[in-house]
Design a protein around this motif. Structure first.
Motif, PDB file in Angstrom:
ATOM      1  N   LEU A 137     -25.932  14.328  -5.524  1.00 15.11           N
ATOM      2  CA  LEU A 137     -26.856  15.454  -5.598  1.00 15.11           C
ATOM      3  C   LEU A 137     -27.662  15.583  -4.310  1.00 15.11           C
ATOM      4  O   LEU A 137     -27.876  14.608  -3.587  1.00 15.11           O
ATOM      5  CB  LEU A 137     -27.815  15.268  -6.778  1.00 15.11           C
ATOM      6  CG  LEU A 137     -27.164  15.058  -8.154  1.00 15.11           C
ATOM      7  CD1 LEU A 137     -28.238  14.866  -9.209  1.00 15.11           C
ATOM      8  CD2 LEU A 137     -26.258  16.222  -8.507  1.00 15.11           C
ATOM      9  N   ASP A 138     -28.140  16.809  -4.036  1.00 16.75           N
ATOM     10  CA  ASP A 138     -28.997  16.988  -2.869  1.00 16.75           C
ATOM     11  C   ASP A 138     -30.375  16.392  -3.141  1.00 16.75           C
ATOM     12  O   ASP A 138     -30.719  16.049  -4.276  1.00 16.75           O
ATOM     13  CB  ASP A 138     -29.107  18.473  -2.490  1.00 16.75           C
ATOM     14  CG  ASP A 138     -29.740  19.324  -3.583  1.00 16.75           C
ATOM     15  OD1 ASP A 138     -30.894  19.043  -3.971  1.00 16.75           O
ATOM     16  OD2 ASP A 138     -29.088  20.269  -4.056  1.00 16.75           O
ATOM     17  N   GLN A 139     -31.180  16.277  -2.089  1.00 14.08           N
ATOM     18  CA  GLN A 139     -32.434  15.531  -2.190  1.00 14.08           C
ATOM     19  C   GLN A 139     -33.380  16.103  -3.238  1.00 14.08           C
ATOM     20  O   GLN A 139     -33.971  15.362  -4.030  1.00 14.08           O
ATOM     21  CB  GLN A 139     -33.130  15.500  -0.825  1.00 14.08           C
ATOM     22  CG  GLN A 139     -34.391  14.647  -0.803  1.00 14.08           C
ATOM     23  CD  GLN A 139     -34.982  14.530   0.587  1.00 14.08           C
ATOM     24  OE1 GLN A 139     -34.455  15.075   1.546  1.00 14.08           O
ATOM     25  NE2 GLN A 139     -36.085  13.813   0.702  1.00 14.08           N
ATOM     26  N   MET A 193     -33.826  14.969 -11.056  1.00 12.83           N
ATOM     27  CA  MET A 193     -33.032  14.212 -12.022  1.00 12.83           C
ATOM     28  C   MET A 193     -33.549  12.792 -12.221  1.00 12.83           C
ATOM     29  O   MET A 193     -33.324  12.196 -13.279  1.00 12.83           O
ATOM     30  CB  MET A 193     -31.570  14.189 -11.597  1.00 12.83           C
ATOM     31  CG  MET A 193     -30.847  15.518 -11.788  1.00 12.83           C
ATOM     32  SD  MET A 193     -30.954  16.166 -13.477  1.00 12.83           S
ATOM     33  CE  MET A 193     -30.192  14.842 -14.421  1.00 12.83           C
ATOM     34  N   GLN A 194     -34.250  12.243 -11.240  1.00 19.29           N
ATOM     35  CA  GLN A 194     -34.873  10.938 -11.448  1.00 19.29           C
ATOM     36  C   GLN A 194     -35.830  10.988 -12.630  1.00 19.29           C
ATOM     37  O   GLN A 194     -35.808  10.129 -13.520  1.00 19.29           O
ATOM     38  CB  GLN A 194     -35.621  10.509 -10.180  1.00 19.29           C
ATOM     39  CG  GLN A 194     -34.729  10.109  -9.034  1.00 19.29           C
ATOM     40  CD  GLN A 194     -35.497   9.978  -7.732  1.00 19.29           C
ATOM     41  OE1 GLN A 194     -36.723   9.967  -7.711  1.00 19.29           O
ATOM     42  NE2 GLN A 194     -34.773   9.873  -6.622  1.00 19.29           N
ATOM     43  N   LEU A 195     -36.665  12.004 -12.644  1.00 18.01           N
ATOM     44  CA  LEU A 195     -37.630  12.155 -13.740  1.00 18.01           C
ATOM     45  C   LEU A 195     -36.923  12.500 -15.045  1.00 18.01           C
ATOM     46  O   LEU A 195     -37.308  12.037 -16.119  1.00 18.01           O
ATOM     47  CB  LEU A 195     -38.650  13.240 -13.385  1.00 18.01           C
ATOM     48  CG  LEU A 195     -39.491  12.973 -12.118  1.00 18.01           C
ATOM     49  CD1 LEU A 195     -40.418  14.155 -11.845  1.00 18.01           C
ATOM     50  CD2 LEU A 195     -40.300  11.691 -12.278  1.00 18.01           C
ATOM     51  N   GLU A 208     -35.433   6.020  -5.580  1.00 22.17           N
ATOM     52  CA  GLU A 208     -34.828   6.232  -6.894  1.00 22.17           C
ATOM     53  C   GLU A 208     -35.181   5.090  -7.847  1.00 22.17           C
ATOM     54  O   GLU A 208     -35.592   5.312  -8.985  1.00 22.17           O
ATOM     55  CB  GLU A 208     -33.322   6.340  -6.712  1.00 22.17           C
ATOM     56  CG  GLU A 208     -32.523   6.663  -7.944  1.00 22.17           C
ATOM     57  CD  GLU A 208     -31.054   6.827  -7.598  1.00 22.17           C
ATOM     58  OE1 GLU A 208     -30.231   6.060  -8.128  1.00 22.17           O
ATOM     59  OE2 GLU A 208     -30.732   7.717  -6.785  1.00 22.17           O
ATOM     60  N   ALA A 209     -35.038   3.866  -7.374  1.00 18.34           N
ATOM     61  CA  ALA A 209     -35.340   2.703  -8.218  1.00 18.34           C
ATOM     62  C   ALA A 209     -36.824   2.627  -8.550  1.00 18.34           C
ATOM     63  O   ALA A 209     -37.201   2.353  -9.697  1.00 18.34           O
ATOM     64  CB  ALA A 209     -34.885   1.423  -7.519  1.00 18.34           C
ATOM     65  N   LEU A 210     -37.682   2.880  -7.584  1.00 16.50           N
ATOM     66  CA  LEU A 210     -39.128   2.820  -7.827  1.00 16.50           C
ATOM     67  C   LEU A 210     -39.566   3.880  -8.827  1.00 16.50           C
ATOM     68  O   LEU A 210     -40.440   3.638  -9.667  1.00 16.50           O
ATOM     69  CB  LEU A 210     -39.888   2.995  -6.511  1.00 16.50           C
ATOM     70  CG  LEU A 210     -39.791   1.846  -5.499  1.00 16.50           C
ATOM     71  CD1 LEU A 210     -40.408   2.264  -4.166  1.00 16.50           C
ATOM     72  CD2 LEU A 210     -40.484   0.593  -6.026  1.00 16.50           C
TER      73      LEU A 210
END
Length: 370
Positions: A180-182, A188-190, A212-214
């Motif tokens: 995915l783009d930035q 999508m992280q949320l 992403e992990a944080l």
């Protein structure tokens, strides 16, 4: 909104962790890829395995799924021994970076495929289960669309719905946002974290993306050289890294190397820098002082910055505006690079080449032995 169709059913009714790895190692042709990993992944948590390419994180995940068998050590899933159990007999599912969707099938049929293959639900219940799975990922009404009609983010949601509809106890995600783009990755992280909380399934993701992990994780395991270096919450890993590698890999850290003596670190050409108590290292030990750029303040040379209990002198080499912050790159007297960061636009009044003093509070220093 109801989520009964995708509520997990693989609970053991015990306090056993979702995943327990004990002394797990894996070698290929005599070369170790994973070494002596022991950790628990708790039930219903979002857990990330984070590290650079080649660190062993994907091999570790493949041993959890059963696609690889450990050379040594044991794997338990939900308190049940899983070492030697093939993937299709483990109560888990996997979401690949490519999503592995079928372009010739509709959204509905892509999601239903999981139930049809596993034959885990009566045919009469599949339609309702798919509708509820679509509602979970906010794609109501998309069932009859083709995969080609979807955006990248929508395709990922379809893949998530398909992975969860079979009610696994554990979902493993391999670089799930890499395609995915930035901007969409940030959204999508949320979204992934929200879905994980709603369904209560244990998520384990493998990634090399620190942000992403944080953002998504309840806890993170940092890997390098086949070993797990630290397992902790995102806040603890960022604020209290256990090793030099962790401090340097997570975010940005300034690292100064010297010899401990009393409450000071002697750094060549920079002098004796005050360090916090409680590091537990003996005098004469070579150690590294880590300080985050956002905790560093700048002032013209010879002027102590606000809160500058520890100071070093250097020259300003570059100013980078990042939108929400401005980053200042310095060269110190010993030739090393050093970074300070302040919120907002550059209001320092400093020019490139100016001699400056960088300072920070002792409490913001972290002393690391390796």
């Amino acid at each position: 909104m109801t989520t009964t169709a995708i509520e997990p059913t693989g609970r053991t009714g015990t306090d056993a962790p979702a995943v327990r790895l004990t002394g797990v190692g894996k070698s290929f042709g005599g070369t170790p890829a994973v070494q002596d990993v022991t950790l628990d992944i708790r039930s219903n948590e979002f857990f990330s395995i984070l590290g650079p390419s080649g660190c062993g994180k994907t091999t570790l995940m493949r041993m959890i799924t059963g696609f690889e068998m450990p050379t040594e050590g044991t794997v338990e899933l939900g308190g049940v021994p899983a070492t030697g159990v093939p993937p299709h007999k483990r109560d888990l599912n996997m979401l690949f970076q490519s999503y592995a969707l079928f372009p010739h099938l509709s959204v509905h049929d892509n999601i239903a495929f999981e139930l049809k293959v596993r034959k885990s639900r009566p045919k009469a219940e599949i339609g309702a289960a798919v509708r509820e799975a679509l509602a979970l990922v906010r794609l109501e009404g998309y069932g009859e669309r083709s995969i080609a009609q979807l955006s990248g983010g929508q395709r990922q949601r379809v893949a998530i719905a398909r992975a969860l509809i079979g009610r696994p106890s554990l979902l493993l995600l391999d670089e799930p946002l890499g395609a995915l783009d930035q901007k969409l990755r940030a959204e999508m992280q949320l979204e992934l974290k929200k879905i994980q909380r709603e369904v209560g399934v244990t998520f384990v993701t493998v990634t090399h993306d620190q942000e992403e992990a944080l953002t998504m994780s309840d806890r993170i395991a940092i890997m390098d050289g086949g070993r797990v270096l630290q397992v902790d919450t995102p806040e603890a890993i960022y604020e209290r890294p256990a090793t030099r590698f962790v401090a340097d890999f997570i975010g940005t850290s300034n690292l100064l190397t010297g010899t401990l003596g009393g409450h000071r670190l002697g750094v060549a050409q920079l002098g004796n820098l005050t360090v916090p108590d409680g590091h537990g290292l003996a005098d004469g030990t070579e150690a590294h002082l880590a300080v985050r750029p956002e905790n560093v303040r700048l002032a013209p040379a010879g002027t102590a910055p606000d809160g500058g209990e520890v100071t070093v002198d250097g020259a300003l080499q570059q100013v980078v505006y990042l939108g929400n912050a401005t980053r200042y790159h310095l060269t110190l007297a010993d030739g090393s690079d050093f970074v300070a960061e302040a919120r907002g636009a550059d209001a320092s009044g400093l020019a490139l080449g100016d001699p400056v003093t960088a300072g920070w509070a002792v409490r913001h220093s972290r002393v690391l032995a390796e």
